[in-house]
Each structure stands twice: as C-alpha cells, then as structure tokens.
Scaffold this motif. Structure first.
Motif, PDB file in Angstrom:
ATOM      1  N   ALA A  75       0.813  -1.225   0.000  1.00 10.04           N
ATOM      2  CA  ALA A  75       0.000   0.000   0.000  1.00 10.04           C
ATOM      3  C   ALA A  75       0.845   1.273   0.000  1.00 10.04           C
ATOM      4  CB  ALA A  75      -0.934  -0.003   1.224  1.00 10.04           C
ATOM      5  N   VAL A  76       2.164   1.122  -0.016  1.00  9.61           N
ATOM      6  CA  VAL A  76       3.035   2.306   0.066  1.00  9.61           C
ATOM      7  C   VAL A  76       3.130   2.957  -1.311  1.00  9.61           C
ATOM      8  CG1 VAL A  76       5.397   3.112   0.497  1.00  9.61           C
ATOM      9  CG2 VAL A  76       4.359   1.372   1.984  1.00  9.61           C
ATOM     10  N   THR A  77       2.822   4.267  -1.366  1.00 11.79           N
ATOM     11  CA  THR A  77       2.920   4.975  -2.645  1.00 11.79           C
ATOM     12  C   THR A  77       3.972   6.088  -2.616  1.00 11.79           C
ATOM     13  OG1 THR A  77       1.136   6.426  -1.914  1.00 11.79           O
ATOM     14  CG2 THR A  77       0.502   4.555  -3.290  1.00 11.79           C
ATOM     15  N   ARG A  78       4.327   6.583  -1.447  1.00 16.92           N
ATOM     16  CA  ARG A  78       5.239   7.745  -1.367  1.00 16.92           C
ATOM     17  C   ARG A  78       6.705   7.365  -1.513  1.00 16.92           C
ATOM     18  NH1 ARG A  78       4.931   9.517   3.970  1.00 16.92           N
ATOM     19  NH2 ARG A  78       6.387  11.183   3.485  1.00 16.92           N
ATOM     20  N   PHE A  79       7.046   6.119  -1.331  1.00 21.20           N
ATOM     21  CA  PHE A  79       8.455   5.724  -1.340  1.00 21.20           C
ATOM     22  C   PHE A  79       8.643   4.469  -2.189  1.00 21.20           C
ATOM     23  CE2 PHE A  79       7.720   7.736   2.836  1.00 21.20           C
ATOM     24  CZ  PHE A  79       8.687   8.736   2.797  1.00 21.20           C
ATOM     25  N   THR A  80       9.859   4.349  -2.736  1.00 20.25           N
ATOM     26  CA  THR A  80      10.241   3.090  -3.357  1.00 20.25           C
ATOM     27  C   THR A  80      11.637   2.719  -2.883  1.00 20.25           C
ATOM     28  OG1 THR A  80      11.067   4.294  -5.271  1.00 20.25           O
ATOM     29  CG2 THR A  80       8.890   3.314  -5.497  1.00 20.25           C
ATOM     30  N   ALA A  81      12.015   1.473  -3.120  1.00 24.05           N
ATOM     31  CA  ALA A  81      13.345   1.014  -2.696  1.00 24.05           C
ATOM     32  C   ALA A  81      14.399   1.945  -3.290  1.00 24.05           C
ATOM     33  CB  ALA A  81      13.562  -0.423  -3.151  1.00 24.05           C
ATOM     34  N   GLY A  82      15.379   2.293  -2.481  1.00 23.66           N
ATOM     35  CA  GLY A  82      16.460   3.177  -2.920  1.00 23.66           C
ATOM     36  C   GLY A  82      16.290   4.612  -2.467  1.00 23.66           C
ATOM     37  N   ASP A  83      15.091   4.985  -2.014  1.00 30.10           N
ATOM     38  CA  ASP A  83      14.876   6.362  -1.553  1.00 30.10           C
ATOM     39  C   ASP A  83      15.634   6.610  -0.237  1.00 30.10           C
ATOM     40  OD1 ASP A  83      13.172   6.782  -3.648  1.00 30.10           O
ATOM     41  OD2 ASP A  83      11.321   6.769  -2.446  1.00 30.10           O
ATOM     42  N   SER A  84      16.164   7.833  -0.113  1.00 34.51           N
ATOM     43  CA  SER A  84      16.796   8.242   1.152  1.00 34.51           C
ATOM     44  C   SER A  84      15.729   8.783   2.079  1.00 34.51           C
ATOM     45  CB  SER A  84      17.821   9.352   0.906  1.00 34.51           C
ATOM     46  OG  SER A  84      18.923   8.829   0.230  1.00 34.51           O
ATOM     47  N   VAL A  85      15.696   8.279   3.289  1.00 35.30           N
ATOM     48  CA  VAL A  85      14.664   8.690   4.237  1.00 35.30           C
ATOM     49  C   VAL A  85      15.282   9.006   5.603  1.00 35.30           C
ATOM     50  CG1 VAL A  85      12.711   7.479   3.188  1.00 35.30           C
ATOM     51  CG2 VAL A  85      14.172   6.274   4.837  1.00 35.30           C
ATOM     52  N   ALA A  86      14.467   9.665   6.420  1.00 33.06           N
ATOM     53  CA  ALA A  86      14.871  10.022   7.771  1.00 33.06           C
ATOM     54  C   ALA A  86      13.707   9.692   8.695  1.00 33.06           C
ATOM     55  CB  ALA A  86      15.193  11.508   7.829  1.00 33.06           C
ATOM     56  N   VAL A  87      14.024   9.217   9.884  1.00 29.91           N
ATOM     57  CA  VAL A  87      12.996   8.844  10.865  1.00 29.91           C
ATOM     58  C   VAL A  87      13.366   9.478  12.206  1.00 29.91           C
ATOM     59  CG1 VAL A  87      11.884   6.912  12.076  1.00 29.91           C
ATOM     60  CG2 VAL A  87      12.495   6.677   9.656  1.00 29.91           C
ATOM     61  N   GLY A  88      12.358   9.994  12.886  1.00 30.31           N
ATOM     62  CA  GLY A  88      12.585  10.685  14.152  1.00 30.31           C
ATOM     63  C   GLY A  88      12.082   9.901  15.337  1.00 30.31           C
ATOM     64  N   ASN A  89      11.601  10.608  16.352  1.00 29.53           N
ATOM     65  CA  ASN A  89      11.321   9.915  17.605  1.00 29.53           C
ATOM     66  C   ASN A  89       9.879   9.458  17.779  1.00 29.53           C
ATOM     67  OD1 ASN A  89      10.341  12.465  18.000  1.00 29.53           O
ATOM     68  ND2 ASN A  89      11.916  13.064  19.466  1.00 29.53           N
ATOM     69  N   ILE A  90       9.027   9.660  16.751  1.00 27.22           N
ATOM     70  CA  ILE A  90       7.704   9.027  16.796  1.00 27.22           C
ATOM     71  C   ILE A  90       7.468   8.252  15.502  1.00 27.22           C
ATOM     72  CG2 ILE A  90       6.728  10.685  18.424  1.00 27.22           C
ATOM     73  CD1 ILE A  90       5.231  12.003  16.153  1.00 27.22           C
ATOM     74  N   VAL A  91       6.846   7.091  15.628  1.00 22.85           N
ATOM     75  CA  VAL A  91       6.682   6.215  14.464  1.00 22.85           C
ATOM     76  C   VAL A  91       5.233   5.808  14.205  1.00 22.85           C
ATOM     77  CG1 VAL A  91       9.030   5.310  14.382  1.00 22.85           C
ATOM     78  CG2 VAL A  91       7.349   4.231  15.897  1.00 22.85           C
ATOM     79  N   ASP A  92       4.298   6.322  15.006  1.00 16.60           N
ATOM     80  CA  ASP A  92       2.884   6.055  14.721  1.00 16.60           C
ATOM     81  C   ASP A  92       2.043   6.936  15.638  1.00 16.60           C
ATOM     82  OD1 ASP A  92       0.758   4.941  13.377  1.00 16.60           O
ATOM     83  OD2 ASP A  92       1.064   2.892  14.117  1.00 16.60           O
ATOM     84  N   SER A  93       0.763   7.088  15.271  1.00 14.73           N
ATOM     85  CA  SER A  93      -0.177   7.817  16.134  1.00 14.73           C
ATOM     86  C   SER A  93      -1.566   7.359  15.713  1.00 14.73           C
ATOM     87  CB  SER A  93      -0.018   9.328  15.968  1.00 14.73           C
ATOM     88  OG  SER A  93      -0.554   9.748  14.731  1.00 14.73           O
TER      89      SER A  93
END
Ligand code: NAP
Ligand code: ZN
Ligand code: ZN
Length: 352
Positions: A75-93
């Motif tokens: 169901a993921v549309t915003r990203f594909t394999a190889g994309d550079s991403v960043a994740v912070g201190n919250i991962v869901d809500s």
C-alpha cells in the motif's frame, strides 16, 4: 519476522551489547529501512540510565536516523526502494484525534508510538530503536531526506532539530527576535543555527565559557556564562524567547529572569516536575512553555528549511561499535556537538 542486528542494553549491565534483533514482517503501509546513521541523543542516556536492572525490558535506543528504503509494503505509494529517508522519535499515532488531524501527531491524545521503548499499536510489542541496521516503520512516519543534506550530519535533525524547530516557529521567532539558547549541546547548537537562519538576534547561555568561540561561529552574538551572577544580572529582561535545552534538573528562576516583558521561556531539556517561583512569572507577565518532537508537517517544513539554509548538526561520526564510548563522552559533556553512529560496521563484525 525479519532478522537484523543492533546495540541493546538488557539491565544486566549498563553497557550496550551487539545483539541479534527481530523486526516485524512488513504490513501493507510499512517500509523497511537500512539504517545508515543514527544520532546519539541525551534522551538515549536518560533511557539507558532508567533501565531498572535485571528483568527490565531490553532497550535498543536511537530515535534520529537516516537510511535507505530497501523494501515497501503493497500500500506504500510515497516511497520506493532506494529512496533516502529520515525517521525521528515518533513512528505512529492514532490518526483521528484532534491533535493528529491538526498535524500534531507528536501530541496524539492516545500518545504517539515512540521509536524505542514504545508500544506498537497493532501487535503490542515494544519498539526497538535505530541503533540497529534495519528499522521497519509505517510510511507516514518516514520523511524524505532532502538530497542537499549530508545523511550523517542530517540524522540529528530528526530529534534535536525538530524539537527546537517547533517552539521557535510556534513562538514566531523571526528577524529581530531576541533569542537566548541555554545549554550548548546537541539541541542547543541546532537551536542557535535555526534561530540565526530565521533572522533572530541570538545569544548562548552556558556554564562552559570555553564554548564562546563555537557560539560565535554558529552565528550567536555572544555567550553569557550562567555561573557568573554579574553576567546573568546584566542580561535581565533581555530576551523575547529563551530556549532551555539543559539536560539536568535545574532552577528555572535564573533563566526566567532573562525573559523580557510578555516573553517566553521554552523548557525543552530535562523533563519532569519543576518548582517555579510565581513572582518570576508575574514580573514581566512572563510565560513558561515546553514542547517536544514535532508533527509530520512541521518535520517536513524543518527539513526543507534546513536544506535551503544548509543547516545540519556538527557531528563526530563513530563506527557503531564505539557506542558505549559515545554515551560515556556525552555524559561528560565531551562532544561538539552530536555523536552519530555509522551502522555499516554491523554488516561486518561477528555476532557475540
Ligand atoms: N523535549 C523533547 O522532546 C526533547 C527531545 C530531545 C531531547 N530532550 C532533552 O533535552 C536535553 C538536552 O539534550 P541534548 O541531546 O541536547 O543533550 P546534550 O548534547 O548533552 O546537551 C545538554 C547541554 O546542557 C548543558 N548542561 C548539561 N548538564 C548541565 C548541568 N548540570 N547544569 C547546567 N547545564 C548543563 C551543557 O551545555 P553547556 O556546556 O553549554 O552549559 C550540555 O551541552 C536532554 O535532557 C534530553 O533528554 C528533550
Ligand atoms: Zn532525542
Ligand atoms: Zn491521535
């Protein structure tokens, strides 16, 4: 389950040890991220120190990291394999409460899921952080890493950066605002860089006089030594906004007294109960506020702003195997200004 490797503390000792870890299989809206760089936040130190001895839940710290998408759920549309991403201190809500609808997922009424030491909303498992070679994250809580930003130096933007960005923004800091940043550490040095880039007339308040050269290099007009009563008295009522990033419990009075008429002390550092002399609020109608982390829209805006202004953290990058040394030096205030762990060594070494 997926297998990876990370740095874990289990209560039997305060040292982190290289440990095989499990990650969940991808849900439809999940990404698997190869973690390349993870910043070492003072909150990680607090979390390791709070481990309750033998029997406490194993802890894998790390909540500011950058990496590359390796796999996506259907169901993921915003990203594909190889994309550079960043994740912070919250991962869901929860996604439906008033705070989430306002884009303030960090204040979700049912608590945002923390990147480590949190409870997954679907399977109830304890989240394990970014001191690890792989992380599985819901796509909504991964952010595109702008190409202009160095992935190692950008990692600290995802906790330290957003934590100072939201209050600076919410308090309307802009050209001419008089800002003081108390505590020149990971959060503090990014607060100085961002405030200066917003056009604020920015000063540092520090117990470390030898940081004055760094304060000026970061764009501050000067450094007030917090342990010098004369310097503190001379700075009375001088700042519209004081951003307090000090990592230890302390009296807020001396910092409140630096706040100008109708100005605000934004207390971001050591969290927990504080005692306030109400006269320090009464005089000058001063306000006391706080903030933490950031919502998805603010995180995207912060990353865009930092890309435009060339802002990243001043980092010392270490192989992840030196994590315990990094935590020890951070505890001793011996870092200028953020450790970042390079996780690629986790591919090489043997598992103990
Ligand atoms: N609100 C949030 O969501 C949020 C998010 C991230 C972190 N935090 C918290 O913010 C705090 C700062 O984190 P950080 O990663 O920036 O830490 P850090 O890099 O260790 O910086 C903290 C700075 O505070 C000053 N300081 C430390 N101990 C002090 C003491 N006993 N008295 C006076 N000043 C002292 C030092 O600056 P000088 O040498 O310049 O005095 C130090 O560089 C931590 O408590 C962390 O848990 C909160
Ligand atoms: Zn943090
Ligand atoms: Zn919510």
């Amino acid at each position: 389950m997926r297998s990876t490797v990370g740095w874990q503390v289990d209560g039997s000792s305060s040292a982190l040890r290289r440990t095989p870890l499990k990650r969940r299989d991808l849900r439809p809206d999940d990404l698997a991220v190869r973690v390349d760089y993870c910043g070492v936040c003072h909150s990680d130190l607090h979390a390791v120190a709070a481990q309750g001895g033998a029997g406490s839940r194993p802890l894998v710290p790390g909540h500011e990291f950058t990496g590359v998408v390796t796999e996506t759920g259907p169901a993921v549309t915003r990203f594909t394999a190889g994309d550079s991403v960043a994740v912070g201190n919250i991962v869901d809500s929860c996604g439906v409460c008033a705070m989430c609808r306002a884009g303030q997922e960090n204040f979700c009424h049912s608590l945002p899921t923390l990147t480590y030491g949190g409870t997954d909303r679907h399977d109830g498992s304890t989240t394990l952080g970014g001191y690890s070679r792989e992380y599985v994250v819901r796509d909504r809580f991964a952010h595109t890493l702008p190409a202009a930003l160095d992935p190692a130096a950008a990692a600290p933007l995802l906790c330290a950066g957003i934590t100072v960005w939201e209050p600076l923004h919410a308090l309307g800091v802009g050209p001419g605002t008089r800002v003081a940043v108390a505590g020149l550490g990971g959060l503090g040095h990014l607060a100085v860089k961002i405030a200066v880039a917003l056009g604020a007339d920015t000063s540092v308040i520090s117990r470390s006089p030898d940081k004055i050269g760094d304060a000026r290099r970061l764009g501050a007009r000067g450094l007030i030594v917090s342990t010098d009563p004369e310097q503190m008295a001379a700075a009375r009522d001088r700042f519209d906004v004081v951003v307090d990033t000090i990592s230890a419990p302390h009296d807020l009075g001396p910092y409140l007294r630096l706040v100008a008429l109708d100005g605000t002390l934004s207390h971001l550092g050591h969290l927990g109960p504080v005692t306030v002399e109400t006269l320090d609020l009464l005089v000058g109608r001063r306000k006391l506020s706080s903030a933490g982390s950031g919502g998805r829209p603010a995180t995207a805006a912060m990353l865009d702003f930092c890309a435009q202004h060339g802002i990243t953290a001043d980092v010392e990058v270490l192989p992840s195997a030196r994590v315990n040394e990094a935590l020890g030096r951070l505890r001793r205030n011996d870092v200028r200004y953020r450790f970042v762990l390079d996780m690629s060594d986790l591919d090489l070494a043997t598992i103990e």
